[in-house]
Design an enzyme around this catalytic site. Sequence first.
Site, PDB file in Angstrom:
ATOM      1  N   VAL A 194     -42.741   2.480 -10.064  1.00  0.00           N
ATOM      2  CA  VAL A 194     -43.975   2.715  -9.308  1.00  0.00           C
ATOM      3  C   VAL A 194     -45.005   1.633  -9.610  1.00  0.00           C
ATOM      4  O   VAL A 194     -45.667   1.116  -8.703  1.00  0.00           O
ATOM      5  CB  VAL A 194     -44.549   4.129  -9.584  1.00  0.00           C
ATOM      6  CG1 VAL A 194     -45.867   4.337  -8.846  1.00  0.00           C
ATOM      7  CG2 VAL A 194     -43.548   5.199  -9.171  1.00  0.00           C
ATOM      8  N   CYS A 195     -45.124   1.236 -10.865  1.00  0.00           N
ATOM      9  CA  CYS A 195     -46.082   0.184 -11.234  1.00  0.00           C
ATOM     10  C   CYS A 195     -45.680  -1.148 -10.609  1.00  0.00           C
ATOM     11  O   CYS A 195     -46.522  -1.919 -10.147  1.00  0.00           O
ATOM     12  CB  CYS A 195     -46.170   0.039 -12.751  1.00  0.00           C
ATOM     13  SG  CYS A 195     -46.726   1.546 -13.584  1.00  0.00           S
ATOM     14  N   ASP A 196     -44.392  -1.417 -10.583  1.00  0.00           N
ATOM     15  CA  ASP A 196     -43.861  -2.617  -9.967  1.00  0.00           C
ATOM     16  C   ASP A 196     -44.226  -2.635  -8.483  1.00  0.00           C
ATOM     17  O   ASP A 196     -44.788  -3.613  -7.976  1.00  0.00           O
ATOM     18  CB  ASP A 196     -42.335  -2.638 -10.163  1.00  0.00           C
ATOM     19  CG  ASP A 196     -41.668  -3.828  -9.497  1.00  0.00           C
ATOM     20  OD1 ASP A 196     -41.307  -4.769 -10.214  1.00  0.00           O
ATOM     21  OD2 ASP A 196     -41.494  -3.802  -8.262  1.00  0.00           O
TER      22      ASP A 196
END
Length: 171
Positions: A63-65
């Site tokens: 998700v952060c990516d």
Amino acid sequence: MSERTGIITFKGNPMTLLGPALKVGDKAPDFTVVDNSLAPVTLAGSAGKIRIISTVPSLDTPVCDTETRRFNQEAAALPENVVVLTVSLDLPFAQKRWCGAAGIDRVTTLSDYRERSLGTAYGVVIKELVLMSRAVFVIDANDVIRYIQIVPEVTSEPDYAAVIVAVKNLL
């Protein structure tokens, strides 16, 4: 340090945030984080610009990516006076490696691993995980917070469109 509950969950489990509950209209707290070369970075270092500060648990998660790549795309369509800072507790070396592999060129990744200075000043450190929660702050050229989005479920993406509208309202 203040503790706040009932704001976020991680995989459905309630978490505790450390630090204050900032509000739109507050003066943005200063902070000292480090860039990928270990040089200090402060809020004052981008004075006079509109800042999107995105806090994430770790760039090494899906998700952060996705979020950081999306903000990199969105930033390409914004004027040069808008800067996007993605802050995590990842070590700067890992951030640098990730950015190179992901082709990130409009987002600056910063690490708060030393002091958790931004994390605690902005109230986004997750007590139970010692990671940052997923949040987005839009700060105007005069260091006033104009938009805040604390993502309720850490594993969910933020509302990108709402962030971009908040930025465009300041242009």
